[in-house]
Design an enzyme around this catalytic site. Structure first.
Site, PDB file in Angstrom:
ATOM      1  N   TRP A 284       5.300   5.798  -7.324  1.00  0.00           N
ATOM      2  CA  TRP A 284       4.665   6.574  -6.254  1.00  0.00           C
ATOM      3  C   TRP A 284       5.619   7.622  -5.707  1.00  0.00           C
ATOM      4  CZ3 TRP A 284      -0.131   6.404  -6.978  1.00  0.00           C
ATOM      5  CH2 TRP A 284      -0.794   5.228  -7.324  1.00  0.00           C
TER       6      TRP A 284
ATOM      7  N   ASP B 214       5.810   7.267   2.881  1.00  0.00           N
ATOM      8  CA  ASP B 214       4.580   6.733   2.305  1.00  0.00           C
ATOM      9  C   ASP B 214       4.624   5.227   2.570  1.00  0.00           C
ATOM     10  OD1 ASP B 214       2.556   5.710   0.769  1.00  0.00           O
ATOM     11  OD2 ASP B 214       3.252   6.559  -1.129  1.00  0.00           O
TER      12      ASP B 214
ATOM     13  N   LYS C  76      -4.710  -0.976   0.871  1.00  0.00           N
ATOM     14  CA  LYS C  76      -3.856  -2.138   0.652  1.00  0.00           C
ATOM     15  C   LYS C  76      -3.839  -3.033   1.888  1.00  0.00           C
ATOM     16  CE  LYS C  76      -2.253   0.351  -2.986  1.00  0.00           C
ATOM     17  NZ  LYS C  76      -1.929   1.754  -3.240  1.00  0.00           N
TER      18      LYS C  76
HETATM   19  C1  LIG Z   1      -1.678   2.854  -3.899  1.00  0.00           C
HETATM   20  C2  LIG Z   1      -0.553   3.719  -3.483  1.00  0.00           C
HETATM   21  C3  LIG Z   1      -0.652   5.118  -3.503  1.00  0.00           C
HETATM   22  C4  LIG Z   1      -1.877   5.842  -4.006  1.00  0.00           C
HETATM   23  O1  LIG Z   1      -2.875   5.845  -3.080  1.00  0.00           O
HETATM   24  P1  LIG Z   1      -4.246   6.620  -3.309  1.00  0.00           P
HETATM   25  O2  LIG Z   1      -4.932   6.351  -2.031  1.00  0.00           O
HETATM   26  O3  LIG Z   1      -4.891   6.030  -4.515  1.00  0.00           O
HETATM   27  O4  LIG Z   1      -3.932   8.057  -3.513  1.00  0.00           O
HETATM   28  C5  LIG Z   1       0.428   5.847  -3.050  1.00  0.00           C
HETATM   29  N1  LIG Z   1       1.556   5.250  -2.624  1.00  0.00           N
HETATM   30  C6  LIG Z   1       1.676   3.910  -2.602  1.00  0.00           C
HETATM   31  C7  LIG Z   1       2.953   3.289  -2.115  1.00  0.00           C
HETATM   32  C8  LIG Z   1       0.639   3.108  -3.037  1.00  0.00           C
HETATM   33  O5  LIG Z   1       0.770   1.769  -3.019  1.00  0.00           O
END
Ligand SMILES: *Cc1c(COP(=O)(O)O)cnc(C)c1O
Length: 369
Positions: free
Chosen positions: A104, A175, A199
């Site tokens: 990511w 993030d 999540k």
């Molecule tokens: C799942 C995830 C993403 C991607 O998220 P989307 O909503 O599918 O764009 C980005 N960063 C992390 C840490 C993730 O776990």
């Protein structure tokens, strides 16, 4: 747990709190006694006004978010934030520093590169992202516009335990998609936080963004309206039709976290849950964890069995036992148990019980290989 539901260890979309699912079931039919379901209400009506205001209130109170930060609900997933952050804040002649700890983070880098200069201040790629770097390994550029981290690496199962030191004045941007509100967080240490909901916070389709006022103001103005943070801040996330159901659901998840005792209680619950799995992995000479001890994620626990054949067998038998979603990401292989806030302790207990049984039943086969 009701008998028609199984234990879900999926990385995302992931298990949600049962109490919230039940409440949402009713709200889909008739929310707040209005005679209209949550998804059928105008985003400009009184009922939704209250829902979005309450969601923000709970979100703020959980982490004591200061007044100079805005809470926004956006769309496009965390993946659009990979681009929106540099589009708004980077600019062609400036440098942003990225701490690369997994897939990511790499994707965030990829989106920033066409927009400005990117400096990789540290990366753990050489050991297939099995660890979080030490602060002493980080080499910042002279004056980065911002520093970007991924707090929890969903795919590799590592997690920053504390924020890295950041050069004076550079906002830390994170993030936090896979560990948002899984533990206390000091928002003041960050300039901007973003988290896809699917999540830890709710359904997919909504992204929580918490951004400091000065970064909203500093944002580029030569961007499409929808891609500027200032648009969404000025309109309270109601510039266009927001993901109303997602916002409702996230608000209920925030209330659920409050009812569980808030973020420190969440952290305790998560530490004890993950501890069950890691303690067993440490004691087993059959299964093994894939990441370094001090970097272990409390959200995603990655582990391997002695052979790939045994891993396939494990995943198949686990599924038959009602333990679903345990297959690891293809870049790591093996197994991954995602045990976010909503994952009950009983799910982890059932998993460990099954792992012990599987180990006993297959030890002889493993010894032959
Ligand atoms: C799942 C995830 C993403 C991607 O998220 P989307 O909503 O599918 O764009 C980005 N960063 C992390 C840490 C993730 O776990």
């Amino acid at each position: 747990m009701t008998t028609d539901r199984i234990f879900n260890f999926s990385a995302g979309p992931a298990a949600l709190p049962e109490a919230v699912l039940r409440k949402a079931q009713e709200a889909i039919w008739n929310v707040a006694g209005s005679g209209i379901g949550i998804m059928e209400h105008s985003h400009r009506g009184k009922v939704f006004d209250r829902i979005i205001a309450e969601a923000e209130e709970s979100c703020r109170s959980l982490a004591d978010i200061p007044d100079n930060y805005r809470v926004l609900y956006l769309q496009g997933g965390a993946s659009l934030q990979f681009a929106m952050v540099p589009m708004n804040l980077l600019g062609p002649d400036r440098t942003a520093d990225y701490l690369v700890t997994g897939v990511w983070s790499q994707k965030a880098v990829k989106e920033a590169k066409p927009i400005g200069k990117v400096h990789i201040a540290v990366s753990s790629e050489s050991t297939n992202f099995d660890r979080i770097p030490q602060p002493s390994e980080i080499r910042y550029s002279p004056s980065p516009v911002y520093v970007h981290i991924t707090t929890n690496n969903t795919i590799f199962g590592t997690q920053w335990k504390t924020e890295p030191p950041v050069p004076g004045g550079a906002p830390l941007i994170a993030d936090t998609s896979s560990d948002m509100y899984s533990r206390p967080i000091d928002i003041r240490k960050y300039g901007l936080i973003y988290a896809g909901a699917q999540k830890n916070l709710g359904p997919s389709g909504v992204v929580l963004v918490i951004i400091r006022d000065d970064l909203i103001e500093a944002g580029a103005k030569n961007l499409p309206t929808m891609l500027q943070y200032r648009t969404h801040a000025a309109e309270n996330s109601l510039y266009n039709t927001p993901p109303t159901f997602g916002i409702y659901f996230m608000g209920e998840v925030f209330k659920w976290i409050q009812s569980q005792g808030g973020l420190s209680a969440m952290a305790e619950h998560n530490e004890s849950k993950a501890g069950l799995l890691y303690d067993y992995l440490d004691s087993s000479d059959f299964f093994r964890g894939t990441v370094q001890r001090d970097s272990r994620s409390l959200m995603n626990v990655c582990f391997r069995a002695p052979t790939e054949e045994l891993e396939t067998k494990f995943i198949n038998e686990a599924t038959k036992r009602g333990l679903d979603g345990l297959k690891g990401h293809r870049s790591v292989g093996g197994m991954r148990a995602s045990i976010y806030n909503a994952c009950p302790r009983e799910a982890v207990e059932a998993l460990v019980r099954f792992m012990k049984e599987f180990e006993r039943a297959n030890r002889a086969e493993a010894a032959r290989t």
